[in-house]
Design a protein around this motif. Structure first.
Motif, short mmCIF file in Angstrom:
data_model
loop_
_atom_site.label_atom_id
_atom_site.label_comp_id
_atom_site.label_asym_id
_atom_site.label_seq_id
_atom_site.Cartn_x
_atom_site.Cartn_y
_atom_site.Cartn_z
N CYS A 142 64.65 69.11 47.93
CA CYS A 142 63.77 68.15 47.38
C CYS A 142 64.65 66.72 47.66
N CYS A 143 65.85 66.69 47.35
CA CYS A 143 66.87 65.64 47.54
C CYS A 143 66.81 65.24 48.91
N THR A 144 67.02 66.14 50.05
CA THR A 144 66.92 65.73 51.23
C THR A 144 65.69 64.97 51.68
N MET A 145 64.41 65.41 51.11
CA MET A 145 63.15 64.72 51.49
C MET A 145 63.07 63.41 50.91
N ASN A 146 63.89 63.61 49.47
CA ASN A 146 63.72 62.25 48.79
C ASN A 146 64.23 61.03 49.82
N ASP A 147 65.70 61.40 50.23
CA ASP A 147 66.45 60.46 51.00
C ASP A 147 65.91 60.26 52.14
N ILE A 148 64.67 61.11 52.86
CA ILE A 148 64.06 60.86 53.93
C ILE A 148 63.02 59.71 53.84
N LEU A 149 62.33 59.83 52.66
CA LEU A 149 61.19 59.00 52.18
C LEU A 149 61.76 57.67 51.62
N ASP A 150 63.00 57.59 51.15
CA ASP A 150 63.40 56.64 50.44
C ASP A 150 64.55 55.83 51.31
N ARG A 151 64.56 56.09 52.56
CA ARG A 151 65.78 55.84 53.29
C ARG A 151 65.82 54.01 53.61
N ASN A 152 64.42 53.38 53.71
CA ASN A 152 64.52 52.18 53.54
C ASN A 152 64.97 51.33 52.18
N ILE A 153 64.28 51.88 51.24
CA ILE A 153 64.56 51.24 49.77
C ILE A 153 66.12 51.59 49.67
N ASP A 154 66.51 52.86 49.73
CA ASP A 154 68.03 52.79 49.31
C ASP A 154 68.91 51.98 49.93
N GLY A 155 68.62 51.32 51.05
CA GLY A 155 69.40 50.42 51.74
C GLY A 155 69.36 49.05 51.02
N LEU A 156 68.53 49.01 50.30
CA LEU A 156 68.18 47.67 49.49
C LEU A 156 69.12 47.56 47.94
N ILE A 157 69.28 48.90 47.62
CA ILE A 157 70.21 49.11 46.46
C ILE A 157 71.62 49.51 46.37
N PRO A 158 72.27 48.58 46.02
CA PRO A 158 73.80 48.83 45.94
C PRO A 158 74.21 50.40 45.88
#
Length: 328
Positions: free
Chosen positions: A88-104
């Protein structure tokens, strides 16, 4: 392999994240971190409830269980929960890949940092999912796939919930609560007709919502600009009040649970009592300074809850042993 070729420096098609060049790629480390294998303590939050539920089954049935059988079930549940968490964490990072880049805090994750490609992450998710399904069927039987499915679905929906509702913590809490069902059934509790399980279900939901609100404070200021919806943002002006409400509901459910199965004084003092004291400690430790969260306070309290869950797990096992229901 490092390369200065312009071809290797182009962005991958279909991915909105600006990825780094091949010189930043680290396949093994990327897959490792996608699955959060470098943070094994996070798995514990979903594993503790399965242990508590197994203890509840033994108390409810009133029949002793051999230590080997008990710890064998505990280990099997841990392995399935750990694999589920990685998937689930792997899928979370796939779905959040654009958002994660905006958060330090999350910009260094494998996808936004360019450690792995989107294609690699998708293949990693498929691999983890296959291993999780096959391991669950092998350890607990094919019927357990049905019992675990609601937890898997809710866990995969959680990252999507952050985009559409202000209380995604409820989805995460419900996912962890569903972990109780396979533990209850495999422990001999049956599928239907046990009201003792109800307060445990709500206790888990309220606890996960409570600790995830602390965790979410780390990113809440950046979540606003990224469009992420979370209770730490929505409830910020009154968050201490709502945390206190969730703490009270936890204690109510834990007390009802202890009363229904006639827990000993040991559990009331070391279990319910210590839990209450920690709730007060946690809520008083969350601070807002000049309109912003005090650096690290939410994360510190999140870690304390991992330790508190371990404490209750030890108390549960001691309770079984002291009552003669865990035979060594």
């Amino acid at each position: 392999m490092p390369s200065n070729s312009k071809e290797h420096q182009q962005k991958e098609k279909g991915d909105n994240v600006s990825e780094a060049t091949d010189s930043n790629r680290n396949l093994m480390r990327g897959i490792f971190e996608l699955a959060r294998l470098h943070k094994p303590e996070l798995t514990l939050l979903a594993w503790y409830p399965s242990v508590w539920t197994l203890c509840l089954v033994i108390h409810t049935l009133g029949q002793p269980m051999g230590a080997f059988d008990f710890f064998s079930m505990v280990f099997k549940n841990y392995l399935i929960v750990a694999l589920t968490h990685s998937t689930c964490c792997t899928m979370n990072d796939i779905l959040d890949r654009n958002i994660d880049g905006l958060i330090p805090r999350t910009a260094s994750r494998p996808l936004p940092s360019g450690m792995v490609s989107l294609r690699t992450a998708i293949f990693a998710f498929i691999g983890w999912a296959a291993v999780t399904l096959s391991t669950t069927a092998y350890l607990q039987g094919a019927y357990s796939l049905v019992l675990w499915t609601p937890a898997w679905i809710l866990s995969l929906l959680y990252p999507l919930g952050k985009r559409f509702i202000d209380f995604p913590q409820l989805i995460l809490g419900s996912a962890c609560a569903w972990v109780l069902l396979p533990a209850w059934v495999n422990g001999g509790g049956g599928v239907f007709g046990r009201e003792e399980l109800t307060p445990m279900v709500f206790f888990i939901i309220f606890w996960i919502m409570y600790i995830d609100m602390f965790y979410a404070t780390m990113d809440s200021e950046h979540d606003i600009s990224a469009g992420v919806r979370t209770l730490a943002v929505t409830l910020k002006p009154r968050i201490h009040f709502y945390l206190s409400l969730l703490a009270g509901l936890q204690l109510l459910c834990l007390s009802i649970l202890a009363y229904r199965v006639e827990r000993s004084a040991l559990f009331w003092v070391l279990g319910v009592g210590v839990w209450a004291v920690n709730n007060v400690w946690h809520i008083s430790g969350l601070r807002i300074v000049d309109g912003n969260w005090a650096a690290g306070s939410g994360h510190t309290i999140f870690v304390r809850n991992i330790g508190l869950g371990l404490w209750l797990t030890v108390v549960e096992v001691l309770e079984l042993w002291s009552n003669g229901r865990l035979a060594f």
